[in-house]
Motif scaffolding. Structure first.
Motif, PDB file in Angstrom:
ATOM      1  N   GLU A 315       0.905  -1.182  -0.149  1.00  0.00           N
ATOM      2  CA  GLU A 315      -0.028  -0.096   0.079  1.00  0.00           C
ATOM      3  C   GLU A 315       0.963   1.112  -0.140  1.00  0.00           C
ATOM      4  O   GLU A 315       0.566   2.332  -0.750  1.00  0.00           O
ATOM      5  CB  GLU A 315      -0.752   0.111   1.174  1.00  0.00           C
ATOM      6  N   THR A 316       1.886   1.108   0.769  1.00  0.00           N
ATOM      7  CA  THR A 316       2.993   2.287   0.879  1.00  0.00           C
ATOM      8  C   THR A 316       3.416   2.678  -0.453  1.00  0.00           C
ATOM      9  O   THR A 316       3.657   3.806  -0.887  1.00  0.00           O
ATOM     10  CB  THR A 316       4.004   2.056   1.945  1.00  0.00           C
ATOM     11  N   LYS A 318       2.231   1.917  -3.528  1.00  0.00           N
ATOM     12  CA  LYS A 318       1.097   2.676  -4.142  1.00  0.00           C
ATOM     13  C   LYS A 318       0.915   4.012  -3.923  1.00  0.00           C
ATOM     14  O   LYS A 318       0.806   4.754  -4.886  1.00  0.00           O
ATOM     15  CB  LYS A 318      -0.212   1.793  -4.125  1.00  0.00           C
ATOM     16  N   MET A 319       1.105   4.266  -2.641  1.00  0.00           N
ATOM     17  CA  MET A 319       0.798   5.708  -2.594  1.00  0.00           C
ATOM     18  C   MET A 319       2.146   6.667  -2.913  1.00  0.00           C
ATOM     19  O   MET A 319       1.870   7.849  -3.273  1.00  0.00           O
ATOM     20  CB  MET A 319       0.913   5.912  -0.786  1.00  0.00           C
ATOM     21  N   LYS A 322       1.360   7.387  -6.473  1.00  0.00           N
ATOM     22  CA  LYS A 322       0.249   8.487  -6.431  1.00  0.00           C
ATOM     23  C   LYS A 322       0.839   9.803  -6.099  1.00  0.00           C
ATOM     24  O   LYS A 322       0.630  10.898  -6.928  1.00  0.00           O
ATOM     25  CB  LYS A 322      -0.718   8.207  -5.531  1.00  0.00           C
ATOM     26  N   ASP A 327      -1.440  12.886  -7.655  1.00  0.00           N
ATOM     27  CA  ASP A 327      -2.773  12.280  -7.617  1.00  0.00           C
ATOM     28  C   ASP A 327      -3.425  11.823  -6.496  1.00  0.00           C
ATOM     29  O   ASP A 327      -3.796  10.464  -6.360  1.00  0.00           O
ATOM     30  CB  ASP A 327      -2.577  11.053  -8.849  1.00  0.00           C
ATOM     31  N   PHE A 328      -2.978  12.343  -5.307  1.00  0.00           N
ATOM     32  CA  PHE A 328      -3.483  12.087  -3.929  1.00  0.00           C
ATOM     33  C   PHE A 328      -4.694  12.546  -3.625  1.00  0.00           C
ATOM     34  O   PHE A 328      -5.316  13.685  -3.751  1.00  0.00           O
ATOM     35  CB  PHE A 328      -2.432  12.409  -3.038  1.00  0.00           C
ATOM     36  N   THR A 329      -5.789  11.576  -3.548  1.00  0.00           N
ATOM     37  CA  THR A 329      -7.211  11.976  -3.321  1.00  0.00           C
ATOM     38  C   THR A 329      -7.714  11.888  -1.809  1.00  0.00           C
ATOM     39  O   THR A 329      -6.612  11.245  -0.892  1.00  0.00           O
ATOM     40  CB  THR A 329      -8.036  11.193  -4.137  1.00  0.00           C
ATOM     41  N   ASP A 331      -9.592   9.606  -0.716  1.00  0.00           N
ATOM     42  CA  ASP A 331      -9.599   8.144  -0.533  1.00  0.00           C
ATOM     43  C   ASP A 331      -8.075   7.628   0.164  1.00  0.00           C
ATOM     44  O   ASP A 331      -8.152   6.833   0.884  1.00  0.00           O
ATOM     45  CB  ASP A 331     -10.103   7.546  -1.793  1.00  0.00           C
ATOM     46  N   ASP A 332      -7.338   8.267  -0.536  1.00  0.00           N
ATOM     47  CA  ASP A 332      -5.938   7.858  -0.328  1.00  0.00           C
ATOM     48  C   ASP A 332      -5.563   8.534   1.114  1.00  0.00           C
ATOM     49  O   ASP A 332      -4.889   7.700   1.837  1.00  0.00           O
ATOM     50  CB  ASP A 332      -5.056   8.307  -1.346  1.00  0.00           C
ATOM     51  N   SER A 335      -7.110   6.294   3.487  1.00  0.00           N
ATOM     52  CA  SER A 335      -6.390   4.795   3.733  1.00  0.00           C
ATOM     53  C   SER A 335      -5.103   5.062   4.693  1.00  0.00           C
ATOM     54  O   SER A 335      -4.781   4.377   5.530  1.00  0.00           O
ATOM     55  CB  SER A 335      -5.853   4.365   2.138  1.00  0.00           C
ATOM     56  N   GLN A 336      -4.429   6.274   4.365  1.00  0.00           N
ATOM     57  CA  GLN A 336      -3.170   6.570   5.442  1.00  0.00           C
ATOM     58  C   GLN A 336      -3.622   6.844   6.683  1.00  0.00           C
ATOM     59  O   GLN A 336      -3.116   6.337   7.729  1.00  0.00           O
ATOM     60  CB  GLN A 336      -2.512   7.824   4.820  1.00  0.00           C
TER      61      GLN A 336
END
Length: 459
Positions: A315-316, A318-319, A322, A327-329, A331-332, A335-336
């Motif tokens: 996951e890290t 993927k972030m 982004k 492209d950080f939303t 939703d992201d 998740s964090q």
């Protein structure tokens, strides 16, 4: 927070010392009087305090200290070293038997958290790749066996028990044989407790010890009972010769007297500490790290270890991708937030970062509590948004803000505050993206709005 009062008092005392260019013997004596009062108020055993102050003064009043260019720093270093020694010096670990299984017997009074600690210990070993077996040898407390079985089910760790009518000694003996035949390399025996120390309890524990010869006897004590925890440890050690202590409910004791007294009074090291009621593994007790936290120097190593075991590497990554694409939303971000929550309370996180212990009071003025309520509010706001809104906050107009506030049970001001903070954070990330493109990279620390941490993926 553990040691909060003691930490504040000691830091204030040393701040005064730093105000002196050179120290006199009177300066050190005055500082030691304040340290003595701070330790006594933290419920540290009187004899322990007396011995501790004598050792520090003996080292601090030497001419080689008073004549140095930074005498205050040297005195703080001495206090740090003596605090570390007071709590045991080195980290004490479980002795693993050369021939499995390693048998660990848990003892303690009723209500200290013995059964939960047995489960947390099993989880710790399981995460280390071992195959633990929990043993339900508390045949007196109602539902004790059921409690352990429920814990075992949650942890996916088998629980050994026998039908009603069997003695605790028989259960322990059969459990060890079962472990040998089923290739369990760790056996954790949950024994009975009482509301007080009595002959019947001690006799049963001695019988179990004699029948299975445990490699480790761990005493579980409740840190919130203060000096009573030390007295209980003394009594059990005299009777059973315990190998170590598990100190539970440490996050509920702001004084910490038991943690500072047990090793000095009993000679038995604190091997593990338990914080919170969640089924997290027991944490090894590091005297040097705890001393650093008390003196406001943080505990970065523990924070890094906790982050490494908590954050999802996939996951890290993927972030990070982004982030590189800007492209950080929301939703992201959500998740964090979930990952950061696993680290524990912000209160405990701040205590591990050098110089951040005092930030708690500053944050109080920003309406950012440290017990998770603010985080839950942010989560509620984000979850009340549509997928499109979470992906693009620019479309959230006035009417949408009202709907989101109503849907999350918050105020429009709360929604505005979050959107503003998130917008500022995205601007900061774009700047960091440019820095990362130039080869500059941050340290991996968790992040929240308006807090001095970076997100988990900013390694």
């Amino acid at each position: 927070m553990l040691f909060e009062n003691l930490s504040e008092r000691l830091q204030a005392t040393f701040k005064k010392l730093r105000g002196h260019g050179k120290l006199t013997e009177d300066d050190v004596n005055q500082a030691m009087r304040e340290v003595r009062m701070a330790l006594l108020e933290a419920d540290v055993n009187f004899k322990v305090v007396k011995s501790f102050i004598e050792k520090v003064k003996e080292r601090a009043i030497g001419q080689e200290v008073l004549e140095t260019l930074t005498p205050a720093q040297v005195v703080i270093k001495i206090v740090d070293e003596e605090l570390t020694a007071l709590m045991g010096g080195e980290t004490a670990r479980i002795e693993i038997a050369p021939q499995p299984p390693t048998v660990i017997m848990m003892a303690g009074l009723q209500g200290a958290g013995k059964t939960t600690s047995a489960g947390k210990l099993a989880l710790m070993f399981k995460k280390q790749g071992k195959k633990p077996l929990l043993v339900a040898a508390d045949i007196y407390r109602p539902a004790a066996i059921k409690q352990l079985q429920v814990l075992g089910g949650q942890l996916d760790v088998p629980v050994f028990s026998l039908p009603e009518g069997n003695s605790a000694v028989r259960i322990a003996q059969d459990a060890v044989e079962f472990a040998k035949s089923h290739l369990h390399d760790i056996v954790i025996i949950d024994t009975a407790g009482r509301l007080h120390v009595d002959e019947a309890l001690m006799k049963e524990l001695k019988d179990i010890r004699q029948s299975v010869s445990p490699h480790e006897i761990l005493l579980v004590v409740d840190a919130m009972t203060g000096q009573d925890a030390v007295h209980v440890a003394e009594t059990f050690h005299e009777t059973l010769t315990i190998d170590g202590v598990v100190l539970t409910k440490l996050d509920g004791d702001a004084r910490g007297g038991a943690a500072l007294s047990i090793k000095a009074v009993t000679g038995c090291p604190i091997k593990f500490i338990g914080v919170g009621e969640k089924l997290d593994p027991l944490e090894p007790f590091h005297p040097d790290r705890m001393a650093s936290r008390i003196l406001g120097m943080g505990d970065v190593l523990s924070l890094i270890e906790k982050a490494q075991s908590t954050f999802d590497l996939e996951e890290t990554q993927k972030m990070e991708k982004k982030l590189r694409k800007a492209d950080f939303t929301l939703d992201d971000f959500l998740s964090q937030m979930q990952q950061v929550k696993k680290l524990g309370s912000l209160d405990s996180i701040l205590g591990m970062i050098p110089g951040m212990g005092g930030l708690k009071k500053q944050l109080a003025g920003q309406e950012l509590d440290l017990d998770g309520k603010e985080i839950r509010r942010i989560e509620a706001i984000i979850r009340a948004m549509t997928p499109k809104e979470r992906a693009d906050i620019s479309i959230i107009n006035g009417s949408r803000r009202k709907r989101i506030a109503a849907g999350s049970g918050t105020r429009v001001q709360d929604v505005n505050k979050l959107l503003k903070q998130f917008g500022e954070m995205r601007k900061m990330m774009k700047k960091m993206k440019k820095q990362m493109g130039n080869g500059k990279r941050g340290m991996g620390m968790p992040s929240l709005p308006n807090l001095p941490f970076k997100m988990p993926f900013m390694r």
